[in-house]
Write an enzyme that holds these catalytic residues in place. Structure first.
Site, PDB file in Angstrom:
ATOM      1  N   LYS A 190       0.819  -1.215   0.000  1.00 15.56           N
ATOM      2  CA  LYS A 190       0.000   0.000   0.000  1.00 15.56           C
ATOM      3  C   LYS A 190       0.860   1.276   0.000  1.00 15.56           C
ATOM      4  CE  LYS A 190      -3.979  -2.142   0.080  1.00 15.56           C
ATOM      5  NZ  LYS A 190      -3.598  -3.506  -0.270  1.00 15.56           N
TER       6      LYS A 190
HETATM    7  C1  LIG Z   1     -10.177  -3.155  -1.589  1.00 15.02           C
HETATM    8  C2  LIG Z   1      -9.510  -3.862  -0.440  1.00 15.02           C
HETATM    9  N1  LIG Z   1     -10.167  -3.955   0.732  1.00 15.02           N
HETATM   10  C3  LIG Z   1      -9.623  -4.568   1.798  1.00 15.02           C
HETATM   11  C4  LIG Z   1      -8.379  -5.136   1.739  1.00 15.02           C
HETATM   12  C5  LIG Z   1      -7.823  -5.848   2.941  1.00 15.02           C
HETATM   13  O1  LIG Z   1      -6.685  -5.216   3.447  1.00 15.02           O
HETATM   14  P1  LIG Z   1      -5.791  -5.951   4.545  1.00 15.02           P
HETATM   15  O2  LIG Z   1      -4.866  -6.873   3.822  1.00 15.02           O
HETATM   16  O3  LIG Z   1      -5.066  -4.840   5.244  1.00 15.02           O
HETATM   17  O4  LIG Z   1      -6.707  -6.670   5.450  1.00 15.02           O
HETATM   18  C6  LIG Z   1      -7.648  -5.066   0.546  1.00 15.02           C
HETATM   19  C7  LIG Z   1      -6.311  -5.650   0.456  1.00 15.02           C
HETATM   20  O5  LIG Z   1      -5.543  -5.426  -0.410  1.00 15.02           O
HETATM   21  C8  LIG Z   1      -8.231  -4.422  -0.583  1.00 15.02           C
HETATM   22  O6  LIG Z   1      -7.589  -4.334  -1.745  1.00 15.02           O
END
Ligand SMILES: Cc1ncc(COP(=O)(O)O)c(C=O)c1O
Length: 392
Positions: A190
Site C-alpha cells: 500500500k
Molecule cells: C479493496 C480492499 N479492501 C480490503 C483489503 C484488505 O486489506 P488488509 O490486507 O489490510 O486486510 C484489501 C487488500 O488489499 C483491498 O484491496
C-alpha cells in the site's frame, strides 16, 4: 519477439519503500522493549487521525479487521443486507458474511471501476442496513451520492479505503470528518505500508469506543497499559471481542511512512506521468478515467486492453509482459465469480457484467514510489511492443 531489448532482471510488481528512517524506527522500537501495543501505536493513532482530519483512529492489524469491526460496532448482523462492489478484494464482502449479513453486489461504472450509485439504489430493500463502497485503486467513490442514499434510507456507511491513503474527494482527504467508518490498509503493497496493518477512522465517539474495545478481546479501553506503572492490572471484558489491535513494531514503520508520504507520492506520480503519456491515444488500450471531484492516490495503475483490437487475450498479454520480465497483477478477479460466492449465491459472471468485463480486460502495471521514471518507461515500451505485435 520483435527487436525489443528485454531487460535481464525481473521487475517486481511491487516493492516497499525502505529508507534508513524505517530501519532506525524499527530498531528503536525493538530496543525500547515495548513490542506489543503501546506508546508508538497510540502516537500513530493520534497522527493518522490528525492527518486525515478525523476525531478517532483505532490502529488495527489489517483493513479486514477494520471492515469487520465497523459492521459489528454498527450493529449489522443476521438478516441484514449490505451493498458492496464485486470489483474488490475478498475482504470487503467476506467481512459482511462474518457478521452473518448478506452481501449484495451492485455493478460498477465501467470508466472508473467504482461502484455505481444508481446500481446501489436499485439494490436497496427493507433489509439493507449498510453500504460498503470501495475507493477502488485510489479513486474516490461518489461520496455525495452515497451520503444522499444513506440519509434517505437510514443506512450505515462503511468506506473501504484500503487504497485511499492520499485520495481526496472535493479536495478533502478520504477520512476527513467521515459520516460512518473508514477502513485503511497498511499492507506491504500500500501507499503507506508497515507489512500488515490497518486503521479504523470515525468521528462517532460511541462507534470508536466500541471498535477500540472489540479490537482487544473486549477489554476495557486503556487495558494495553495494564503492565505499566501508571496502569492497572484490573480490567473488564465488556464484550467477547477479537484480537485485532495494531502493535508497536507496526506503528513504528507506519509513523515513518506517514511522515514520508509527500515524497513517496511525488515519485508515484512521476511514474504515472510516464504511463499516461506513452498510452495516450493508443486504440488497443483503455485508460482509467478520474472523476472531476476526485484526486487519485495512484495506489494502482489500472490499464485495460481493448480485446476486439488485439489478436491475443488479456491472459496472453500478461504472459507477454512476463516474458519481457515485467511483473503485473489483476485488480480484481471479480469477486462474484469466486467459488465461495458462486457456491453460496449461484452467481453467473454476467450478473455483474460491467465488473466482469472490467476484470477480464484489466492489467495492473508496476506502480510504487521506488519504481522510477526509467523503469516505468521500460514497462510502457514493453506494453507498446506487445500492442504493435498483436494489433488487429
Ligand atoms: C479493496 C480492499 N479492501 C480490503 C483489503 C484488505 O486489506 P488488509 O490486507 O489490510 O486486510 C484489501 C487488500 O488489499 C483491498 O484491496
Amino acid at each position: 519477439m520483435s527487436d525489443f531489448a528485454v531487460r535481464k532482471d525481473w521487475m517486481p510488481f511491487c516493492l516497499p519503500d525502505v529508507t534508513d528512517a524505517e530501519v532506525e524506527a524499527i530498531a528503536a522500537a525493538v530496543r525500547s522493549g515495548w513490542w506489543a501495543k503501546g506508546p508508538r501505536t497510540i502516537e500513530f493513532e493520534k497522527k493518522f487521525a490528525e492527518y486525515v482530519g478525523a476525531k478517532y483512529c483505532i490502529g488495527l492489524n489489517s483493513c479486514t479487521a477494520a471492515l469487520h469491526l465497523a459492521l459489528v460496532a454498527a450493529g449489522v448482523g443476521p438478516g441484514d443486507e449490505v451493498i458492496t462492489t464485486p470489483l474488490t478484494f475478498a475482504a470487503s464482502a467476506n467481512t459482511i458474511l462474518h457478521v452473518g449479513a448478506t452481501p449484495v453486489f451492485a455493478d460498477i461504472d465501467e470508466d472508473t471501476g467504482l461502484i455505481d450509485p444508481d446500481e446501489i439504489e436499485k439494490k436497496i430493500t427493507r433489509k439493507t442496513k449498510a453500504i460498503v463502497p470501495v475507493h477502488y485503486s485510489g479513486l474516490a467513490a461518489d461520496l455525495g451520492r452515497l451520503y444522499q442514499l444513506c440519509d434517505a434510507h437510514g443506512l450505515f456507511l462503511s468506506e473501504d479505503a484500503a487504497h485511499a491513503v492520499e485520495t481526496r474527494y472535493h479536495g478533502e482527504l478520504i477520512g476527513h470528518h467521515p459520516r460512518g467508518a473508514v477502513s485503511y490498509s497498511f499492507y506491504a503493497t500500500k501507499n503507506l505500508a508497515c507489512g500488515e496493518g490497518g486503521a479504523l477512522i470515525t468521528d462517532d465517539e460511541e462507534l470508536a469506543h466500541k471498535a477500540r474495545v472489540l479490537s482487544t478481546h473486549g477489554m476495557s479501553a486503556g487495558a494495553w497499559n495494564r503492565y505499566g506503572k501508571g496502569g492497572s492490572w484490573r480490567y473488564d471484558i465488556e464484550e467477547p471481542g477479537y484480537k485485532y489491535n495494531m502493535f508497536d513494531l507496526q506503528a513504528a514503520l507506519a509513523t515513518v511512512q506517514l511522515e514520508r508520504m509527500d515524497d513517496m507520492q511525488r515519485r508515484r506520480f512521476e511514474a504515472v506521468k510516464v504511463y499516461e503519456e506513452a498510452f495516450a491515444g493508443v486504440p488497443q488500450l483503455r485508460l482509467q478515467k478520474t472523476p472531476d471531484y476526485c484526486h487519485h492516490s495512484r495506489h494502482l495503475y489500472i490499464l485495460r486492453i481493448v480485446p476486439e483490437r488485439l489478436t491475443i487475450s488479456r491472459d496472453q498479454f500478461i504472459e507477454e509482459l512476463k516474458a519481457r520480465n515485467v511483473g503485473v497483477s489483476v485488480h480484481f478477479i471479480a469477486l462474484h465469480t469466486m467459488s465461495a460466492y458462486t457456491k453460496r449465491f449461484g452467481f453467473k459472471p454476467e450478473d455483474f457484467k460491467k465488473a466482469y468485463d472490467f476484470s477480464e480486460s484489466e492489467i495492473s502495471l508496476p506502480l510504487y514510489s521506488t519504481l522510477g521514471a526509467e523503469n516505468a518507461a521500460y514497462v510502457a515500451q514493453a506494453v507498446l511492443d506487445i500492442v504493435k505485435k498483436y494489433a488487429k
